[in-house]
Design a protein around this motif. Structure first.
Motif, PDB file in Angstrom:
ATOM      1  N   LEU A 103      13.019 -11.930  -3.800  1.00  0.00           N
ATOM      2  CA  LEU A 103      11.807 -11.405  -3.150  1.00  0.00           C
ATOM      3  C   LEU A 103      12.161 -10.242  -2.214  1.00  0.00           C
ATOM      4  N   ASP A 104      13.342 -10.319  -1.589  1.00  0.00           N
ATOM      5  CA  ASP A 104      13.788  -9.199  -0.754  1.00  0.00           C
ATOM      6  C   ASP A 104      14.162  -7.997  -1.624  1.00  0.00           C
ATOM      7  N   LEU A 105      14.683  -8.278  -2.818  1.00  0.00           N
ATOM      8  CA  LEU A 105      15.011  -7.182  -3.741  1.00  0.00           C
ATOM      9  C   LEU A 105      13.721  -6.468  -4.160  1.00  0.00           C
ATOM     10  N   TYR A 106      12.674  -7.261  -4.461  1.00  0.00           N
ATOM     11  CA  TYR A 106      11.374  -6.649  -4.790  1.00  0.00           C
ATOM     12  C   TYR A 106      10.898  -5.779  -3.617  1.00  0.00           C
ATOM     13  N   ALA A 107      11.084  -6.305  -2.392  1.00  0.00           N
ATOM     14  CA  ALA A 107      10.659  -5.549  -1.199  1.00  0.00           C
ATOM     15  C   ALA A 107      11.388  -4.204  -1.127  1.00  0.00           C
ATOM     16  N   LYS A 108      12.667  -4.213  -1.484  1.00  0.00           N
ATOM     17  CA  LYS A 108      13.463  -2.982  -1.435  1.00  0.00           C
ATOM     18  C   LYS A 108      12.966  -1.925  -2.426  1.00  0.00           C
ATOM     19  N   ILE A 109      12.474  -2.378  -3.595  1.00  0.00           N
ATOM     20  CA  ILE A 109      12.110  -1.403  -4.638  1.00  0.00           C
ATOM     21  C   ILE A 109      10.607  -1.090  -4.634  1.00  0.00           C
ATOM     22  N   GLU A 110       9.853  -1.787  -3.794  1.00  0.00           N
ATOM     23  CA  GLU A 110       8.387  -1.655  -3.830  1.00  0.00           C
ATOM     24  C   GLU A 110       7.915  -0.195  -3.751  1.00  0.00           C
ATOM     25  N   SER A 111       8.504   0.571  -2.813  1.00  0.00           N
ATOM     26  CA  SER A 111       8.008   1.940  -2.636  1.00  0.00           C
ATOM     27  C   SER A 111       8.400   2.833  -3.821  1.00  0.00           C
ATOM     28  N   LEU A 112       9.480   2.453  -4.532  1.00  0.00           N
ATOM     29  CA  LEU A 112       9.888   3.237  -5.709  1.00  0.00           C
ATOM     30  C   LEU A 112       8.962   2.964  -6.896  1.00  0.00           C
ATOM     31  N   ILE A 113       8.451   1.746  -6.977  1.00  0.00           N
ATOM     32  CA  ILE A 113       7.560   1.400  -8.087  1.00  0.00           C
ATOM     33  C   ILE A 113       6.201   2.064  -7.866  1.00  0.00           C
ATOM     34  N   GLY A 114       5.719   2.019  -6.624  1.00  0.00           N
ATOM     35  CA  GLY A 114       4.520   2.757  -6.251  1.00  0.00           C
ATOM     36  C   GLY A 114       3.223   2.284  -6.877  1.00  0.00           C
ATOM     37  N   PHE A 115       2.729   1.116  -6.440  1.00  0.00           N
ATOM     38  CA  PHE A 115       1.432   0.613  -6.913  1.00  0.00           C
ATOM     39  C   PHE A 115       0.338   0.850  -5.878  1.00  0.00           C
ATOM     40  N   ASP A 116       0.587   1.712  -4.903  1.00  0.00           N
ATOM     41  CA  ASP A 116      -0.316   1.843  -3.744  1.00  0.00           C
ATOM     42  C   ASP A 116      -1.767   2.108  -4.129  1.00  0.00           C
ATOM     43  N   VAL A 117      -1.984   3.043  -5.059  1.00  0.00           N
ATOM     44  CA  VAL A 117      -3.355   3.429  -5.427  1.00  0.00           C
ATOM     45  C   VAL A 117      -4.083   2.236  -6.045  1.00  0.00           C
ATOM     46  N   GLN A 118      -3.392   1.545  -6.972  1.00  0.00           N
ATOM     47  CA  GLN A 118      -4.003   0.399  -7.663  1.00  0.00           C
ATOM     48  C   GLN A 118      -4.271  -0.738  -6.670  1.00  0.00           C
ATOM     49  N   TYR A 119      -3.322  -0.972  -5.772  1.00  0.00           N
ATOM     50  CA  TYR A 119      -3.499  -2.082  -4.818  1.00  0.00           C
ATOM     51  C   TYR A 119      -4.646  -1.790  -3.844  1.00  0.00           C
ATOM     52  N   GLU A 120      -4.824  -0.516  -3.466  1.00  0.00           N
ATOM     53  CA  GLU A 120      -5.950  -0.191  -2.571  1.00  0.00           C
ATOM     54  C   GLU A 120      -7.276  -0.524  -3.261  1.00  0.00           C
ATOM     55  N   LYS A 121      -7.332  -0.270  -4.576  1.00  0.00           N
ATOM     56  CA  LYS A 121      -8.541  -0.594  -5.348  1.00  0.00           C
ATOM     57  C   LYS A 121      -8.772  -2.122  -5.333  1.00  0.00           C
ATOM     58  N   LEU A 122      -7.690  -2.869  -5.480  1.00  0.00           N
ATOM     59  CA  LEU A 122      -7.772  -4.335  -5.448  1.00  0.00           C
ATOM     60  C   LEU A 122      -8.233  -4.817  -4.065  1.00  0.00           C
ATOM     61  N   TYR A 123      -7.703  -4.209  -3.009  1.00  0.00           N
ATOM     62  CA  TYR A 123      -8.069  -4.614  -1.634  1.00  0.00           C
ATOM     63  C   TYR A 123      -9.571  -4.400  -1.394  1.00  0.00           C
ATOM     64  N   GLU A 124     -10.105  -3.295  -1.962  1.00  0.00           N
ATOM     65  CA  GLU A 124     -11.550  -3.023  -1.825  1.00  0.00           C
ATOM     66  C   GLU A 124     -12.370  -4.205  -2.340  1.00  0.00           C
ATOM     67  N   VAL A 125     -11.955  -4.705  -3.523  1.00  0.00           N
ATOM     68  CA  VAL A 125     -12.687  -5.817  -4.145  1.00  0.00           C
ATOM     69  C   VAL A 125     -12.591  -7.069  -3.257  1.00  0.00           C
ATOM     70  N   TYR A 126     -11.387  -7.351  -2.757  1.00  0.00           N
ATOM     71  CA  TYR A 126     -11.210  -8.526  -1.885  1.00  0.00           C
ATOM     72  C   TYR A 126     -12.047  -8.381  -0.610  1.00  0.00           C
ATOM     73  N   LEU A 127     -12.048  -7.189  -0.030  1.00  0.00           N
ATOM     74  CA  LEU A 127     -12.799  -7.004   1.228  1.00  0.00           C
ATOM     75  C   LEU A 127     -14.291  -7.244   0.999  1.00  0.00           C
TER      76      LEU A 127
END
Ligand code: SAM
Length: 229
Positions: A5-29
């Motif tokens: 899980l820490d390895l995933y944390a290290k690579i998260e910014s390289l994978i870059g799902f920010d745009v998609q996750y913001e769309k998901l957060y909108e739905v949750y909100l």
């Protein structure tokens, strides 16, 4: 050996799902506003961005995550995040629990029922649990494959294969340290969960499901809305 899980944390910014996750957060909100809940626990809160949205929208929220790296990152946003486990909280201490961006797919099928029981304990009767899981298309059509990323002082190679309802993601990361590169490697397993499983839970009633397409035209995730029995 690094915690996956820490390895995933290290690579998260390289994978870059920010745009998609913001769309998901909108739905949750939108869902959280429509349910009129105020106190929220974000399980698998990751980098804390959704907690920040909750804070800005004046919900009372805190988050937990099993990755120390993620929790440290979340705390830099000024949100309440920790590595506590669900059993550290009082019974019925939240009106709603959320687990966003395929957190449940990190939990093996054999452990899922006890995870739901632990979530149920921190909710009152009729309290809500909202989460999302990857669809088969989310695994086979989106996640499976090979990806390489080169950014500043990091070079990443990821290979994901989906077999027997499990996605095995092998990760090799090179990080520049002075003149040399340090190699970090590991793997993460994610598990497909069928909707049939969620319909049979003892602790929760599955009230509704919402397919969502973040990465293409076909739904790659399903949002699940539960109420505690
Ligand atoms: C794909 S990330 C999503 C993070 C965050 N919810 C977001 O929206 O960015 C999945 C997160 O779940 C965490 N995680 C996986 N299994 C967990 C568990 N059993 N309890 C708490 N956190 C968990 C991981 O450390 C990781 O931060």
């Amino acid at each position: 050996m690094i915690n996956p899980l820490d390895l995933y944390a290290k690579i998260e910014s390289l994978i870059g799902f920010d745009v998609q996750y913001e769309k998901l957060y909108e739905v949750y909100l939108q869902l959280l506003h429509s349910l009129h809940v105020k106190t929220i626990l974000d399980v698998g809160c990751g980098n804390g961005k959704f907690l920040k949205h909750l804070q800005n929208a004046e919900f009372r929220a805190c988050g937990i995550d099993r990755s120390v790296v993620m929790v440290e990152r979340a705390c830099t946003l000024g949100v309440d995040a920790s590595t506590k486990e669900l059993d550290a909280f009082e019974e019925a201490s939240f009106e709603c629990v959320v687990a966003i961006a395929d957190v449940l797919n990190y939990i093996p099928v054999a452990e899922l029922e006890s995870f739901f029981e632990a979530v149920a304990r921190v909710l009152p009767k009729n309290g809500y649990f909202i989460c999302d899981v990857n669809t088969l298309y989310g695994f086979e059509g989106v996640a499976e494959g090979v990806m390489c990323q080169d950014k500043e002082n990091q070079f990443l190679c990821v290979e994901a294969t989906f077999e027997h309802k499990e996605l095995l993601t092998k990760i090799v990361l090179f990080e520049k340290e002075g003149e040399l590169y340090r190699k970090v490697e590991g793997s993460i397993t994610q598990y497909f969960h069928s909707l049939a499983f969620f319909k049979k839970l003892k602790a929760f009633k599955l009230c509704s499901t919402k397919p969502i397409a973040l990465f293409g035209d076909e739904p790659d995730k399903t949002i699940l809305i539960f109420q505690k029995r």
